[in-house]
Design a protein around this motif. Structure first.
Motif, PDB file in Angstrom:
ATOM      1  N   ILE A  95       0.843  -1.197   0.000  1.00 36.98           N
ATOM      2  CA  ILE A  95       0.000   0.000   0.000  1.00 36.98           C
ATOM      3  C   ILE A  95       0.879   1.247   0.000  1.00 36.98           C
ATOM      4  O   ILE A  95       0.634   2.192  -0.761  1.00 36.98           O
ATOM      5  CB  ILE A  95      -0.970  -0.003   1.192  1.00 36.98           C
ATOM      6  N   LEU A  96       1.897   1.270   0.836  1.00 34.51           N
ATOM      7  CA  LEU A  96       2.808   2.426   0.879  1.00 34.51           C
ATOM      8  C   LEU A  96       3.474   2.652  -0.473  1.00 34.51           C
ATOM      9  O   LEU A  96       3.554   3.781  -0.954  1.00 34.51           O
ATOM     10  CB  LEU A  96       3.869   2.241   1.963  1.00 34.51           C
ATOM     11  N   GLN A  97       3.960   1.583  -1.085  1.00 38.18           N
ATOM     12  CA  GLN A  97       4.625   1.705  -2.389  1.00 38.18           C
ATOM     13  C   GLN A  97       3.651   2.252  -3.426  1.00 38.18           C
ATOM     14  O   GLN A  97       3.997   3.139  -4.207  1.00 38.18           O
ATOM     15  CB  GLN A  97       5.183   0.358  -2.823  1.00 38.18           C
ATOM     16  N   MET A  98       2.424   1.769  -3.409  1.00 37.96           N
ATOM     17  CA  MET A  98       1.430   2.222  -4.378  1.00 37.96           C
ATOM     18  C   MET A  98       1.094   3.699  -4.172  1.00 37.96           C
ATOM     19  O   MET A  98       1.010   4.467  -5.130  1.00 37.96           O
ATOM     20  CB  MET A  98       0.173   1.369  -4.261  1.00 37.96           C
ATOM     21  N   LEU A  99       0.921   4.114  -2.918  1.00 33.90           N
ATOM     22  CA  LEU A  99       0.567   5.505  -2.645  1.00 33.90           C
ATOM     23  C   LEU A  99       1.739   6.447  -2.895  1.00 33.90           C
ATOM     24  O   LEU A  99       1.533   7.613  -3.235  1.00 33.90           O
ATOM     25  CB  LEU A  99       0.036   5.653  -1.217  1.00 33.90           C
ATOM     26  N   GLN A 100       2.966   5.968  -2.742  1.00 35.02           N
ATOM     27  CA  GLN A 100       4.119   6.803  -3.080  1.00 35.02           C
ATOM     28  C   GLN A 100       4.166   7.057  -4.583  1.00 35.02           C
ATOM     29  O   GLN A 100       4.520   8.145  -5.019  1.00 35.02           O
ATOM     30  CB  GLN A 100       5.424   6.151  -2.627  1.00 35.02           C
ATOM     31  N   ALA A 101       3.806   6.063  -5.357  1.00 37.98           N
ATOM     32  CA  ALA A 101       3.803   6.216  -6.812  1.00 37.98           C
ATOM     33  C   ALA A 101       2.608   7.045  -7.273  1.00 37.98           C
ATOM     34  O   ALA A 101       2.711   7.806  -8.229  1.00 37.98           O
ATOM     35  CB  ALA A 101       3.784   4.843  -7.484  1.00 37.98           C
ATOM     36  N   ASP A 102       1.456   6.923  -6.589  1.00 40.82           N
ATOM     37  CA  ASP A 102       0.252   7.658  -6.970  1.00 40.82           C
ATOM     38  C   ASP A 102      -0.572   7.955  -5.728  1.00 40.82           C
ATOM     39  O   ASP A 102      -1.402   7.146  -5.310  1.00 40.82           O
ATOM     40  CB  ASP A 102      -0.578   6.861  -7.981  1.00 40.82           C
ATOM     41  N   GLY A 103      -0.336   9.114  -5.132  1.00 40.99           N
ATOM     42  CA  GLY A 103      -1.060   9.512  -3.926  1.00 40.99           C
ATOM     43  C   GLY A 103      -2.535   9.767  -4.160  1.00 40.99           C
ATOM     44  O   GLY A 103      -3.294   9.913  -3.213  1.00 40.99           O
ATOM     45  N   ARG A 104      -2.959   9.805  -5.410  1.00 37.91           N
ATOM     46  CA  ARG A 104      -4.364  10.029  -5.733  1.00 37.91           C
ATOM     47  C   ARG A 104      -5.101   8.727  -6.019  1.00 37.91           C
ATOM     48  O   ARG A 104      -6.258   8.738  -6.437  1.00 37.91           O
ATOM     49  CB  ARG A 104      -4.467  10.950  -6.936  1.00 37.91           C
ATOM     50  N   ALA A 105      -4.456   7.603  -5.791  1.00 36.87           N
ATOM     51  CA  ALA A 105      -5.096   6.314  -6.056  1.00 36.87           C
ATOM     52  C   ALA A 105      -6.356   6.172  -5.211  1.00 36.87           C
ATOM     53  O   ALA A 105      -6.387   6.569  -4.045  1.00 36.87           O
ATOM     54  CB  ALA A 105      -4.126   5.167  -5.750  1.00 36.87           C
ATOM     55  N   SER A 106      -7.385   5.604  -5.796  1.00 32.62           N
ATOM     56  CA  SER A 106      -8.638   5.395  -5.065  1.00 32.62           C
ATOM     57  C   SER A 106      -8.505   4.197  -4.131  1.00 32.62           C
ATOM     58  O   SER A 106      -7.654   3.325  -4.322  1.00 32.62           O
ATOM     59  CB  SER A 106      -9.785   5.153  -6.046  1.00 32.62           C
ATOM     60  N   ILE A 107      -9.379   4.181  -3.137  1.00 29.07           N
ATOM     61  CA  ILE A 107      -9.408   3.029  -2.222  1.00 29.07           C
ATOM     62  C   ILE A 107      -9.656   1.750  -3.019  1.00 29.07           C
ATOM     63  O   ILE A 107      -9.026   0.717  -2.766  1.00 29.07           O
ATOM     64  CB  ILE A 107     -10.511   3.214  -1.147  1.00 29.07           C
ATOM     65  N   ARG A 108     -10.549   1.810  -3.989  1.00 26.33           N
ATOM     66  CA  ARG A 108     -10.860   0.617  -4.782  1.00 26.33           C
ATOM     67  C   ARG A 108      -9.619   0.108  -5.506  1.00 26.33           C
ATOM     68  O   ARG A 108      -9.339  -1.098  -5.486  1.00 26.33           O
ATOM     69  CB  ARG A 108     -11.961   0.906  -5.790  1.00 26.33           C
ATOM     70  N   SER A 109      -8.852   1.008  -6.143  1.00 24.88           N
ATOM     71  CA  SER A 109      -7.665   0.550  -6.877  1.00 24.88           C
ATOM     72  C   SER A 109      -6.598   0.012  -5.932  1.00 24.88           C
ATOM     73  O   SER A 109      -5.922  -0.964  -6.256  1.00 24.88           O
ATOM     74  CB  SER A 109      -7.105   1.654  -7.771  1.00 24.88           C
TER      75      SER A 109
END
Length: 172
Positions: free
Chosen positions: A35-49
């Motif tokens: 989750i941290l890696q994903m949010l670092q790459a895209d802080g606008r990612a939706s909860i669903r994604s």
């Protein structure tokens, strides 16, 4: 925070500095790290994604992100800025030697400087490393010679002009 809009706030609850010591963060598992890696790459990612990518329910993803925020692991969400394109074409690292035991006072003053981007208390030949972005060399000169060198706690400065820089993006 709405379930599908995580990028609304720019400040997390776990910012360092004021507010006293925080309790230790709870241990992170492989899903938290993903989750941290994903949010670092895209802080606008939706909860669903996020949920789909790490193979958990949306409720679980939402709870995990909230825990990471509460624990101060995630300090906030923001944009990565191209400083040159944003009118801040001059960047410099400035080293400061400061009066012993004046770190907290100096840190608060440095936070107020226009263009201050990163402040670190370090060990070595100097005490503080400051990264600044200014519109031009004239503004940088003003910041160093007028603002920094007029602080009574600052004993000396050294300016390292940045010719080129690149933010390292998380590997995704």
């Amino acid at each position: 925070m709405a379930p599908e809009q995580m990028a609304e706030g720019s400040e997390g609850s776990g910012s360092s500095g004021a507010g006293g010591p925080q309790p230790p963060a709870r241990p992170l598992d492989a899903i938290d790290l993903d989750i941290l890696q994903m949010l670092q790459a895209d802080g606008r990612a939706s909860i669903r994604s996020v949920a789909e990518r790490v193979h958990v329910s949306r409720a679980n993803a939402y709870a995990r992100i909230n825990r990471l925020l509460e624990d101060g692991v995630i300090r906030g969400f923001g944009a990565r800025v191209d400083h040159e394109r944003a009118g801040q074409g001059t960047s410099a690292y400035i080293t400061l030697k400061i009066v012993q035991n004046s770190w907290r006072t100096v840190r608060e003053q440095l936070r107020q400087l226009p263009g201050a981007s990163h402040i670190a208390l370090v060990g070595g030949d100097f005490d503080v490393l400051l990264l600044v972005h200014t519109p031009d060399n004239k503004a940088l000169r003003e910041l160093v010679l007028t603002r920094l060198q007029n602080m009574p706690e600052v004993l000396s400065t050294r300016t390292l002009l940045v010719f080129e820089e690149e933010d390292l993006e998380p590997q995704g």
